[in-house]
Enzyme design. Sequence first.
Site, PDB file in Angstrom:
ATOM      1  N   GLU A  55      20.584  50.001 -53.141  1.00 59.33           N
ATOM      2  CA  GLU A  55      21.910  50.505 -52.766  1.00 59.33           C
ATOM      3  C   GLU A  55      22.822  50.488 -53.988  1.00 59.33           C
ATOM      4  O   GLU A  55      22.607  49.698 -54.907  1.00 59.33           O
ATOM      5  CB  GLU A  55      22.546  49.596 -51.696  1.00 59.33           C
ATOM      6  N   HIS A 103      18.768  44.727 -55.341  1.00 60.13           N
ATOM      7  CA  HIS A 103      19.208  45.191 -54.014  1.00 60.13           C
ATOM      8  C   HIS A 103      20.463  46.043 -54.130  1.00 60.13           C
ATOM      9  O   HIS A 103      20.478  47.201 -53.757  1.00 60.13           O
ATOM     10  CB  HIS A 103      19.433  44.022 -53.055  1.00 60.13           C
ATOM     11  N   HIS A 158      11.640  45.029 -49.169  1.00 57.01           N
ATOM     12  CA  HIS A 158      12.058  46.070 -50.122  1.00 57.01           C
ATOM     13  C   HIS A 158      11.009  46.234 -51.233  1.00 57.01           C
ATOM     14  O   HIS A 158      10.673  47.355 -51.612  1.00 57.01           O
ATOM     15  CB  HIS A 158      13.410  45.714 -50.753  1.00 57.01           C
TER      16      HIS A 158
HETATM   17 CO    CO Z   1      18.267  45.335 -47.712  1.00 63.00          CO
END
Ligand code: CO
Length: 294
Positions: free
Chosen positions: A203, A172, A235
């Site tokens: 990210e 993540h 995701h």
């Molecule tokens: Co997220």
Amino acid sequence: MQKKLIICLFCLMVSCFIPNNFAQAAEKWANILVFFGTSMPEAKLSLDALEKAYAKEYDHIIIAYTSDIIRNKLAKQGKKFLSVNAALNKAAADGYSHVRLQSFHVGAAEEFYHLQRAIVKNLTKKPSRFKSVLLGYPLMSSGQDLYEVRDVLLTSFPKQRKNGEAVVLMGHGNHHGPGDIMLYALGKALQEKDKLAYVAAVEGSSTFAKVLVSLKKNKVKTVWLQPFMVVAGDHARNDMAGPEADSWSSQLKAQGFEVKINMLGLGEIEGIQNIYLRHTRDARDDFARSKKSD
Ligand code: CO
């Protein structure tokens, strides 16, 4: 002489352990398992697997989800999940004097800070409600964790993977905060053992673009995509493996790679469950027993 010493040592051990055991038996412990949460039934497998692993060692389990969005979404489907605050309130209302919380976050980053704040806020309102509040740290909290996670991941890679095929893990990550360093370190640790194993994140600075450059440089033709998240949820199913043009799978295919998917949440992997269990055993009381200088 030696015999006497052994007897003395034995007496010392007994005197140390017996009162402790009696005290523990009298204490009422609640075990709060703290997940980010998921609204996808197929992703919940991971959380159920973790809960099952914990049920073997602990009783009085309470589940908490930190994500307000997910709890609200599930509430509309008639499924009620507790926040950390509500879970602590329930433990107190049910008469537990001691709580043990385990964070099921991947790293001590944004979501873990939210969890710590939620605990502090709850305890500030009623400071003496619990005699102890233990918190088990997230999956990747130490150097030992880094290498254990790396070794578990290496065994989780698909058996069908052939020589020359790469594995790209989707973490993540965070645009700000320390989650970034952890994923960078994992990427480096993996490459020490497997030159074609990569970590990239949704990210932060471990970008997928950087991995693409390396895949081309290494003349890789086939890429396995695998989540590095506790659940294989939104995701993993959309940003990693989904059909949209900007998913990692679509980007790879557009550049001529063959793509294969290993859809697996970390919570489903026994070696990962064992690292969380170790963290729970090592959990410390950072809250109820505050220092004089606080
Ligand atoms: Co997220």
